[in-house]
Write an enzyme that holds these catalytic residues in place. Structure first.
Site, short mmCIF file in Angstrom:
data_model
loop_
_atom_site.label_atom_id
_atom_site.label_comp_id
_atom_site.label_asym_id
_atom_site.label_seq_id
_atom_site.Cartn_x
_atom_site.Cartn_y
_atom_site.Cartn_z
N ASP A 250 -1.79 9.70 -10.23
CA ASP A 250 -1.67 8.64 -11.25
C ASP A 250 -0.21 8.40 -11.61
OD1 ASP A 250 -4.39 8.32 -11.29
OD2 ASP A 250 -4.71 9.50 -13.12
N GLU B 212 -4.70 2.57 -4.45
CA GLU B 212 -3.25 2.66 -4.31
C GLU B 212 -2.65 1.38 -3.74
OE1 GLU B 212 -4.94 4.40 -0.45
OE2 GLU B 212 -5.49 4.19 -2.55
N ASN C 213 -2.74 13.27 -3.79
CA ASN C 213 -3.87 13.75 -4.58
C ASN C 213 -4.33 15.13 -4.13
OD1 ASN C 213 -4.13 11.59 -6.37
ND2 ASN C 213 -5.46 10.44 -4.99
N ASP D 140 0.84 -1.19 0.00
CA ASP D 140 0.00 0.00 0.00
C ASP D 140 0.88 1.25 0.00
OD1 ASP D 140 -2.99 0.90 0.53
OD2 ASP D 140 -1.71 2.19 1.77
#
Length: 467
Positions: free
Chosen positions: A355, A381, A346, A338
């Protein structure tokens, strides 16, 4: 064949002056556009400049020959210049294709071949066969007139390949294609009219259409979009869009269509030619269908953003590996990975930056794992890795290597370098149950996060859950 033309008066020079002005202005306009907008790759545009200089020279030789001699006899010195022009502009278009398309774009190549075979049949039946069958033409005239439709066909193949390939769409592409298609169309009309009339063609309306073709080429070079026109596309396989499928359908139906037209005209029907064309078309269409099926299969098991496997593919691979381990008794290792504090990326830099982080993490995971491992994007993610025949000690070492690989270098977000770390939960067991293995890796991942992140935790030996 020698044809006398009324070209020795001053009126002739006045009538061709507009066309000659456009012809000589076109290479200058392309050069001005290239120097003004400075596309990153100059070779294709410089080739276009050289091609148009040669074209203008060929036009000048033609006009001078007609004005001074009042005669038109093929081949002329201008023909060699026109042939060179075809080769130069074909080289320029080929450069654009190779710049715009990533790797070897086989689907677009097959599509272009389908159209080319169809066009080749039409060119042979309605242009080349009548030209070569005219016994009154000298051999030099036959070869010269036959060469033009062959060169036009070569340009058509490249134009179709450019249109059907990957790459950015926009005014530059459409203007360039418009110029090529217009030129090919007026060349075809010129040849057909010459066959019908049995003489050299001198029609003002043809000059107007040629001028339109040259003007479109100049406008393409002047457009600011040349800066991005030949950028490499990120799309590996072009879409099977309705327009593309419509073009291919028309091309495939052209062979039986030509057969019907020849039958209606009561011309000799070349059965081997038509049958061979249909067979080639069928094989090309089958190859294209096989490519589409393969692309759909890849899309079903490949994450569109990262290029890793999908969760569905991973689940199937894990189930298969667990069944194999149940027979052999070897260990199955699993890593659940993770990205730490991904939401902050973000929120701070935007979703496109997030991204890019995911793509870079996926790349580092894929390059740092050994052959036989299955790496997938599990969701958001989160990534997951299946390591067959890997015991706890080796799995822990693998987890630490991946963690340090990702944390070792910052990720470039378009000028902003940020540090990215991951937390990893690891689980390994001989002959495990898939759900138990996933649960153990998930619990280990939770422990890694709770311990401060940027670390790996190996799960305790798995105890199968009671039924």
């Amino acid at each position: 064949m020698r044809v006398v033309l009324d070209t020795t008066s001053g009126d002739y020079l006045i009538s061709v002056a507009p066309y000659m002005i456009v012809s000589f202005a076109t290479p200058a306009v392309i050069l001005i556009g290239t120097l003004r907008h400075r596309p990153p790759h100059l070779a294709g545009w410089i080739l276009l400049v050289v091609a148009q200089v040669v074209y203008a020279a060929a036009d000048a030789v033609t006009v001078a020959d007609e004005f001074l001699s009042g005669e038109y006899l093929e081949p002329t010195p201008a023909d060699l210049l026109y042939f060179a022009y075809y080769l130069l502009i074909a080289a320029a278009v080929l450069l654009f294709i190779r710049r715009r398309s990533p790797g070897w774009d086989l689907p677009s190549m097959i599509d272009a071949l389908v159209v080319a075979v169809s066009a080749g049949l039409i060119v042979w039946v309605f242009l080349l066969q009548p030209l070569t069958g005219d016994s009154e033409l000298p051999l030099g005239a036959k070869l010269t007139q036959t060469a033009y439709p062959v060169l036009d066909l070569m340009l058509l193949i490249l134009a179709v390949r450019l249109a059907m390939g990957t790459g950015t769409r926009g005014p530059v592409l459409y203007l360039l294609l418009g110029s090529l298609v217009t030129m090919l169309s007026v060349d075809t009309v010129y040849l057909v009219q010459g066959i019908i009339d049995g003489a050299a063609v001198s029609e003002a309306y043809l000059d107007v259409v040629w001028m339109i073709s040259l003007a479109l080429l100049g406008l393409a070079a002047l457009h600011p979009g040349v800066q991005h026109f030949d950028q490499r596309s990120n799309t590996a396989v072009p879409d099977a869009s309705p327009i593309r499928l419509g073009v291919l359908t028309v091309a495939v139906l052209m062979a039986p269509g030509v057969q019907v037209v020849v039958w209606m005209l009561d011309w000799p029907l070349d059965i081997p030619l038509i049958s061979g064309t249909c067979a080639v078309m069928f094989l090309l269409v089958m190859a294209r269908m096989a490519g589409l099926v393969a692309a759909q299969r890849r899309a079903a098991v490949t994450d569109s953003l990262t290029g890793l496997h999908t969760r569905r593919h991973f689940t199937e691979a894990l189930d298969l590996e667990c069944r194999r381990a149940a027979r052999t008794g070897h260990d199955v290792g699993l890593l659940m990975i993770d990205v730490d504090h991904f939401k902050r990326v973000n929120d701070s830099y935007g979703h496109p930056a997030g991204d890019r982080v995911l793509v870079e993490v996926a790349r580092r995971l894929a390059t740092a794992t050994r052959a036989g491992a299955v790496v997938a994007r599990y969701g958001g993610e989160e990534f997951i890795l299946l390591a067959p025949q890997t015991g706890p000690a080796d799995l822990r070492a693998l987890a630490e290597r991946l963690r340090t690989e990702i944390a070792g270098l910052p990720v470039d977000l378009g000028g902003n370098l940020i540090s990215v770390t991951v937390s990893i939960g690891a689980a390994a067991d001989p002959a495990p149950d898939p759900e138990s293995l996933l649960r153990a890796a998930d619990q280990a991942l939770y422990a890694a996060k709770a311990a401060g992140r940027n670390r790996s935790v190996l799960a305790t030996p798995i105890t199968p859950q009671a039924a």
